[in-house]
Design an enzyme around this catalytic site. Sequence first.
Site, PDB file in Angstrom:
ATOM      1  CB  SER A  65      50.793  53.411  -2.707  1.00 63.53           C
ATOM      2  OG  SER A  65      51.626  54.310  -2.047  1.00 63.53           O
ATOM      3  CG  HIS A  77      47.080  57.380  -0.086  1.00 61.47           C
ATOM      4  ND1 HIS A  77      48.151  58.218   0.145  1.00 61.47           N
ATOM      5  CD2 HIS A  77      47.579  56.117   0.038  1.00 61.47           C
ATOM      6  CE1 HIS A  77      49.230  57.504   0.382  1.00 61.47           C
ATOM      7  NE2 HIS A  77      48.910  56.226   0.322  1.00 61.47           N
ATOM      8  CD  GLU A 112      51.631  61.152  -0.531  1.00 59.72           C
ATOM      9  OE1 GLU A 112      52.544  61.892  -0.125  1.00 59.72           O
ATOM     10  OE2 GLU A 112      51.582  59.932  -0.282  1.00 59.72           O
ATOM     11  CD  GLU A 171      49.512  59.946   3.295  1.00 60.73           C
ATOM     12  OE1 GLU A 171      49.809  61.082   2.874  1.00 60.73           O
ATOM     13  OE2 GLU A 171      50.219  58.951   3.093  1.00 60.73           O
ATOM     14  CG  ASP A 175      54.409  59.879  -3.377  1.00 56.48           C
ATOM     15  OD1 ASP A 175      54.891  59.413  -4.436  1.00 56.48           O
ATOM     16  OD2 ASP A 175      54.205  59.180  -2.357  1.00 56.48           O
ATOM     17  CD  GLU A 184      57.421  60.033  -1.885  1.00 57.47           C
ATOM     18  OE1 GLU A 184      57.361  61.094  -1.206  1.00 57.47           O
ATOM     19  OE2 GLU A 184      56.840  58.991  -1.524  1.00 57.47           O
ATOM     20  CG  ASP A 199      58.035  55.740  -0.983  1.00 61.98           C
ATOM     21  OD1 ASP A 199      58.506  54.864  -0.250  1.00 61.98           O
ATOM     22  OD2 ASP A 199      56.802  56.008  -0.987  1.00 61.98           O
ATOM     23  CE  LYS A 221      56.516  55.773   2.747  1.00 61.81           C
ATOM     24  NZ  LYS A 221      55.873  55.229   1.517  1.00 61.81           N
ATOM     25  CG  HIS A 269      53.061  60.009   6.985  1.00 60.06           C
ATOM     26  ND1 HIS A 269      51.859  60.657   7.082  1.00 60.06           N
ATOM     27  CD2 HIS A 269      53.442  60.165   5.666  1.00 60.06           C
ATOM     28  CE1 HIS A 269      51.520  61.170   5.901  1.00 60.06           C
ATOM     29  NE2 HIS A 269      52.460  60.897   5.042  1.00 60.06           N
ATOM     30  CE  LYS A 301      55.299  61.110   1.765  1.00 61.41           C
ATOM     31  NZ  LYS A 301      54.894  60.565   0.449  1.00 61.41           N
TER      32      LYS A 301
HETATM   33  C1  LIG Z   1      53.112  57.568   2.498  1.00 54.76           C
HETATM   34  C2  LIG Z   1      52.937  56.913   1.344  1.00 54.76           C
HETATM   35  O1  LIG Z   1      51.915  56.063   1.150  1.00 54.76           O
HETATM   36  P1  LIG Z   1      51.879  54.556   1.671  1.00 54.76           P
HETATM   37  O2  LIG Z   1      52.117  54.585   3.142  1.00 54.76           O
HETATM   38  O3  LIG Z   1      50.473  54.108   1.317  1.00 54.76           O
HETATM   39  O4  LIG Z   1      52.941  53.818   0.937  1.00 54.76           O
HETATM   40  C3  LIG Z   1      53.848  57.097   0.204  1.00 54.76           C
HETATM   41  O5  LIG Z   1      53.667  56.472  -0.844  1.00 54.76           O
HETATM   42  O6  LIG Z   1      54.805  57.865   0.312  1.00 54.76           O
HETATM   43 MG   LIG Z   2      55.521  57.554  -1.783  1.00 52.49          MG
END
Ligand SMILES: C=C(OP(=O)(O)O)C(=O)O
Ligand SMILES: [Mg+2]
Length: 400
Positions: A42, A145, A154, A195, A231, A274, A301, A326, A354, A377
């Site tokens: 995503s 996911h 999430e 995940e 999330d 999130e 994010d 990230k 992650h 996370k």
């Molecule tokens: C970990 C996540 O998913 P992705 O790595 O698919 O963006 C997220 O959206 O926070």
């Molecule tokens: Mg996210």
Amino acid sequence: MTRITRVSLRRVLDSRGNPTVEADVLTESGGFGRGAAPSGASTGEYEAIELPASESIAKAREHAVPRLEGQYAGDQRAVDAALRAADGTDDFSNIGANSAVAISMAAAKAAADVLGAPLYQHLGGAFRGENFPIPLGNVVGGGEHAKEATHIQEFLSAPVGAPSVSEAVFANAAVHAAVADVLDERGVPAAKGDEGAWAPPISDAEAFEVVEEAVARVEDDVGFEIRFGLDMAAAELYDDDREAYVYGDETKSAGEQIEYVAGLVDEYDLAYVEDPLDENDYAAFAELTDRVGDRTLICGDDLFVTNVERLREGIETDAANSILIKPNQIGTLSDAFDAVELAARNGYETIISHRSGETEDTTIAHLAVATDAGFIKTGTVGGERTAKLNELVRIADDAV
Ligand SMILES: C=C(OP(=O)(O)O)C(=O)O
Ligand SMILES: [Mg+2]
């Protein structure tokens, strides 16, 4: 000496079975570091570009590797500047953010190896290693996911009262197990998503009941406070043409989405939300943060994509009160650190994260300790997730 003598790149498997980039960095005195790029499903619209692994490797070998050999691995800014110069774009669309981040992390590890210091100390300094992030553990999920599961991406266990990082990590695993029990009692079969979270074919409303029940059971058992968070990955729910958030047959306008999320924060005492709104809607983020930002974390994010320019806009508009970090969203450790520093200077909480596609790489555990992040996370179960969690436990135990 930490001069880089060799950078090698190869394709390895990620947790989805897709090829990803792994980098090895060697220094003249024999220092060695290895890093591997994660991969999102995503992904935010404004993330740095991930190229197919083979293409990224070929381009990085041609453009980046010659510039890196001879650089000091310990000078992370110089290494990352060389990666940016080799690429020549703002979004790493030439060599790929996947090769860039793998090399950036591998260089940091090679430098730490030469110093004989743990990575978190090389990155964060001698006084790091006292504070540990609270792990946010994905226990139920859907969205991008997992198919045929919840719309919300999430549901995250947040053991905010845990006396140690180790107890927090085990509490999240216990919530994950308790969710399986609650689902079983309700006769709901559940596969797992990307995940490792349970991905049951239930409504979001039922998922709230299940997670609330599982958290309460574990809280009783461990005797410290566990809350939970979300999330929502709302950019994935948002349909530009319909200008609405789409939940199966139902839609919500931006105003209704704000109402909905504010209601959830109060009903479930959510610790963390999130991406509750679309990645282009700073104003709606700001409205929600104004309403509930005093009692929960509203985290960007896809909104911020670890990018200081986007974060600056968020700070100016009071869009959120926390940022997800990230490293592969932006391409280098230096850029990720810049985002953390800007966030900290403006009172934003930091959550190191992650991706849904992961490897055994443990860099983010060190990054969380090095930056004094409030949260990390990184999933709950599954080898590529426990790699990071177990590394945190080792760091706390002085065993890295
Ligand atoms: C970990 C996540 O998913 P992705 O790595 O698919 O963006 C997220 O959206 O926070
Ligand atoms: Mg996210």
